[in-house]
Design a protein around this motif. Structure first.
Motif, PDB file in Angstrom:
ATOM      1  N   THR A 122      40.447  17.691  -0.717  1.00 21.11           N
ATOM      2  CA  THR A 122      40.897  16.321  -0.480  1.00 21.11           C
ATOM      3  C   THR A 122      42.301  16.058  -1.009  1.00 21.11           C
ATOM      4  N   ASP A 123      42.750  16.850  -1.995  1.00 22.40           N
ATOM      5  CA  ASP A 123      44.093  16.636  -2.533  1.00 22.40           C
ATOM      6  C   ASP A 123      45.172  17.279  -1.661  1.00 22.40           C
ATOM      7  N   ARG A 124      44.774  18.049  -0.648  1.00 20.38           N
ATOM      8  CA  ARG A 124      45.738  18.701   0.236  1.00 20.38           C
ATOM      9  C   ARG A 124      45.844  18.009   1.597  1.00 20.38           C
ATOM     10  N   VAL A 125      45.127  16.907   1.750  1.00 20.36           N
ATOM     11  CA  VAL A 125      45.234  16.148   2.999  1.00 20.36           C
ATOM     12  C   VAL A 125      46.519  15.343   2.967  1.00 20.36           C
ATOM     13  N   LEU A 126      47.366  15.552   3.939  1.00 18.53           N
ATOM     14  CA  LEU A 126      48.672  14.893   3.966  1.00 18.53           C
ATOM     15  C   LEU A 126      48.632  13.568   4.724  1.00 18.53           C
ATOM     16  N   SER A 127      47.735  13.468   5.674  1.00 17.84           N
ATOM     17  CA  SER A 127      47.567  12.224   6.440  1.00 17.84           C
ATOM     18  C   SER A 127      46.173  12.215   7.034  1.00 17.84           C
ATOM     19  N   ALA A 128      45.675  11.032   7.344  1.00 12.95           N
ATOM     20  CA  ALA A 128      44.335  10.931   7.927  1.00 12.95           C
ATOM     21  C   ALA A 128      44.258   9.717   8.839  1.00 12.95           C
ATOM     22  N   THR A 154      26.934  13.327 -19.510  1.00 11.38           N
ATOM     23  CA  THR A 154      27.930  14.165 -18.837  1.00 11.38           C
ATOM     24  C   THR A 154      29.306  13.805 -19.375  1.00 11.38           C
ATOM     25  N   PRO A 155      30.175  14.807 -19.583  1.00 10.65           N
ATOM     26  CA  PRO A 155      31.511  14.513 -20.114  1.00 10.65           C
ATOM     27  C   PRO A 155      32.405  13.926 -19.037  1.00 10.65           C
ATOM     28  N   PRO A 156      33.390  13.133 -19.433  1.00  7.13           N
ATOM     29  CA  PRO A 156      34.364  12.641 -18.445  1.00  7.13           C
ATOM     30  C   PRO A 156      35.214  13.800 -17.932  1.00  7.13           C
ATOM     31  N   VAL A 157      35.841  13.585 -16.787  1.00  8.00           N
ATOM     32  CA  VAL A 157      36.694  14.615 -16.201  1.00  8.00           C
ATOM     33  C   VAL A 157      38.133  14.338 -16.611  1.00  8.00           C
ATOM     34  N   TRP A 158      38.726  15.272 -17.352  1.00  4.64           N
ATOM     35  CA  TRP A 158      40.079  15.041 -17.859  1.00  4.64           C
ATOM     36  C   TRP A 158      41.152  15.527 -16.897  1.00  4.64           C
ATOM     37  N   ALA A 159      40.807  16.501 -16.034  1.00  6.91           N
ATOM     38  CA  ALA A 159      41.834  17.098 -15.179  1.00  6.91           C
ATOM     39  C   ALA A 159      41.518  16.909 -13.700  1.00  6.91           C
ATOM     40  N   ALA A 160      40.935  15.783 -13.362  1.00  9.51           N
ATOM     41  CA  ALA A 160      40.559  15.539 -11.970  1.00  9.51           C
ATOM     42  C   ALA A 160      41.815  15.393 -11.101  1.00  9.51           C
ATOM     43  N   THR A 161      41.774  16.002  -9.921  1.00 11.23           N
ATOM     44  CA  THR A 161      42.883  15.905  -8.979  1.00 11.23           C
ATOM     45  C   THR A 161      42.676  14.698  -8.083  1.00 11.23           C
ATOM     46  N   PRO A 162      43.653  13.804  -7.974  1.00  5.28           N
ATOM     47  CA  PRO A 162      43.480  12.598  -7.158  1.00  5.28           C
ATOM     48  C   PRO A 162      43.244  12.944  -5.689  1.00  5.28           C
ATOM     49  N   ASP A 163      42.398  12.168  -5.040  1.00  4.30           N
ATOM     50  CA  ASP A 163      42.152  12.344  -3.606  1.00  4.30           C
ATOM     51  C   ASP A 163      43.353  11.832  -2.825  1.00  4.30           C
ATOM     52  N   ALA A 164      43.677  12.519  -1.740  1.00  2.62           N
ATOM     53  CA  ALA A 164      44.762  12.068  -0.868  1.00  2.62           C
ATOM     54  C   ALA A 164      44.207  11.495   0.433  1.00  2.62           C
ATOM     55  N   ILE A 165      42.921  11.176   0.428  1.00  2.00           N
ATOM     56  CA  ILE A 165      42.266  10.607   1.598  1.00  2.00           C
ATOM     57  C   ILE A 165      41.241   9.599   1.100  1.00  2.00           C
ATOM     58  N   ASP A 166      41.014   8.544   1.864  1.00  2.00           N
ATOM     59  CA  ASP A 166      40.070   7.497   1.485  1.00  2.00           C
ATOM     60  C   ASP A 166      38.647   8.037   1.618  1.00  2.00           C
ATOM     61  N   MET A 167      37.999   8.328   0.481  1.00  2.00           N
ATOM     62  CA  MET A 167      36.686   8.960   0.512  1.00  2.00           C
ATOM     63  C   MET A 167      35.596   8.018   1.023  1.00  2.00           C
ATOM     64  N   ALA A 168      35.769   6.721   0.821  1.00  2.00           N
ATOM     65  CA  ALA A 168      34.799   5.773   1.365  1.00  2.00           C
ATOM     66  C   ALA A 168      34.796   5.834   2.888  1.00  2.00           C
ATOM     67  N   GLN A 169      35.986   5.966   3.468  1.00  2.46           N
ATOM     68  CA  GLN A 169      36.079   6.083   4.922  1.00  2.46           C
ATOM     69  C   GLN A 169      35.539   7.426   5.409  1.00  2.46           C
ATOM     70  N   VAL A 170      35.719   8.466   4.606  1.00  4.83           N
ATOM     71  CA  VAL A 170      35.156   9.765   4.975  1.00  4.83           C
ATOM     72  C   VAL A 170      33.631   9.673   5.035  1.00  4.83           C
ATOM     73  N   ARG A 171      33.027   9.059   4.027  1.00  2.00           N
ATOM     74  CA  ARG A 171      31.569   8.915   4.026  1.00  2.00           C
ATOM     75  C   ARG A 171      31.107   8.102   5.230  1.00  2.00           C
ATOM     76  N   ALA A 172      31.847   7.045   5.547  1.00  2.00           N
ATOM     77  CA  ALA A 172      31.486   6.221   6.705  1.00  2.00           C
ATOM     78  C   ALA A 172      31.572   7.037   7.995  1.00  2.00           C
ATOM     79  N   ALA A 173      32.592   7.883   8.106  1.00  2.00           N
ATOM     80  CA  ALA A 173      32.741   8.725   9.298  1.00  2.00           C
ATOM     81  C   ALA A 173      31.595   9.730   9.398  1.00  2.00           C
ATOM     82  N   ILE A 174      31.173  10.276   8.256  1.00  2.00           N
ATOM     83  CA  ILE A 174      30.051  11.217   8.256  1.00  2.00           C
ATOM     84  C   ILE A 174      28.798  10.544   8.796  1.00  2.00           C
ATOM     85  N   HIS A 175      28.492   9.357   8.277  1.00  2.00           N
ATOM     86  CA  HIS A 175      27.274   8.660   8.692  1.00  2.00           C
ATOM     87  C   HIS A 175      27.346   8.205  10.150  1.00  2.00           C
ATOM     88  N   ALA A 176      28.538   7.828  10.608  1.00  2.00           N
ATOM     89  CA  ALA A 176      28.687   7.305  11.970  1.00  2.00           C
ATOM     90  C   ALA A 176      28.906   8.412  12.999  1.00  2.00           C
TER      91      ALA A 176
END
Length: 227
Positions: A196-202, A125-147
């Motif tokens: 995720t790039d449009r989240v201003l606060s979480a 798979t090719p690398p992503v050259w134009a990825a938009t940075p996340d504005a929210i902690d995705m690890a915490q999002v996954r934890a919230a989903i599971h919990a």
């Protein structure tokens, strides 16, 4: 296909589904006869593989049965490595590290004759050259989903309008350049997708939503079939 390989494939086919599979369906996937499937199922049952069902109705592999972890085919190894490459390039830092660790673990445990499928895979798979940075902690999002916990977010839509939403996160959608958090929105009383790039606060809340995570995902999947 060797008989031993066919028995292994029957187990794999049954593991993929929770619904009973008929001998016709199994035979079609294996490109063999229904009679051969009946014989193979009887052989597996004789070896104490917990298969439940009967001819004409379908077969189910009961829970609690597993195969040794090294029983991977070369194609399965390439599929796992290709998927891990995709996650390594597009996941958040925690998932990316986990993907690299997974590839290393597969390389360490597979037999020597299969190691080239990990270290020099035919597909990449090719690398992503134009990825938009996340504005929210995705690890915490996954934890919230599971919990099954709620998240309070400040969100700016495509028109620049800002709103505060209390959401019940359901899933994360990964695209080439951006990610989306799919969630039940208390404000809209419906499922919504948030870039995720449009989240201003979480704020990750301790408050749990009333739905079990699996039930909430099932409700969301039903909405995908509308229209």
């Amino acid at each position: 296909m060797r008989p031993a390989d066919r028995l292994f494939q029957i187990i794999q086919i049954l593991r993929r589904t929770r619904k009973p599979l008929t001998a016709d369906a199994i035979a079609a996937e294996l490109e063999t006869s229904k009679r051969t499937v009946y014989r193979d199922i009887a052989t597996l049952m004789g070896q104490r593989v917990p298969i439940r069902g009967e001819a004409g109705i379908g077969y189910v592999l009961e829970g609690g049965f597993d195969l040794p972890p090294l029983m991977l085919t070369s194609v399965e190894i390439e599929a796992a490595v290709l998927g891990a490459q995709w996650v390594a390039h597009r996941g958040d830092p925690e998932l990316s590290r986990a993907a690299h660790d997974l590839i290393a673990k597969i390389a360490a445990i597979v037999p020597e004759r299969l190691r080239s499928y990990v270290l020099e895979p035919a597909a990449r798979t090719p690398p992503v050259w134009a990825a938009t940075p996340d504005a929210i902690d995705m690890a915490q999002v996954r934890a919230a989903i599971h919990a099954g916990r709620k998240v309070l977010i400040g969100y700016g839509d495509e028109h620049g309008r800002v709103s505060e939403r209390k959401i019940w996160p359901v899933a994360i959608g990964y695209f080439d350049a951006v990610k989306h958090v799919v969630a039940w929105c208390e404000t809209r009383q419906d499922f919504r997708s948030f870039r995720t790039d449009r989240v201003l606060s979480a704020t990750f809340l301790e408050e749990r939503h009333p739905e079990r995570p699996t039930q909430l995902r099932a409700k969301w999947r039903k909405t995908l079939g509308k229209g």
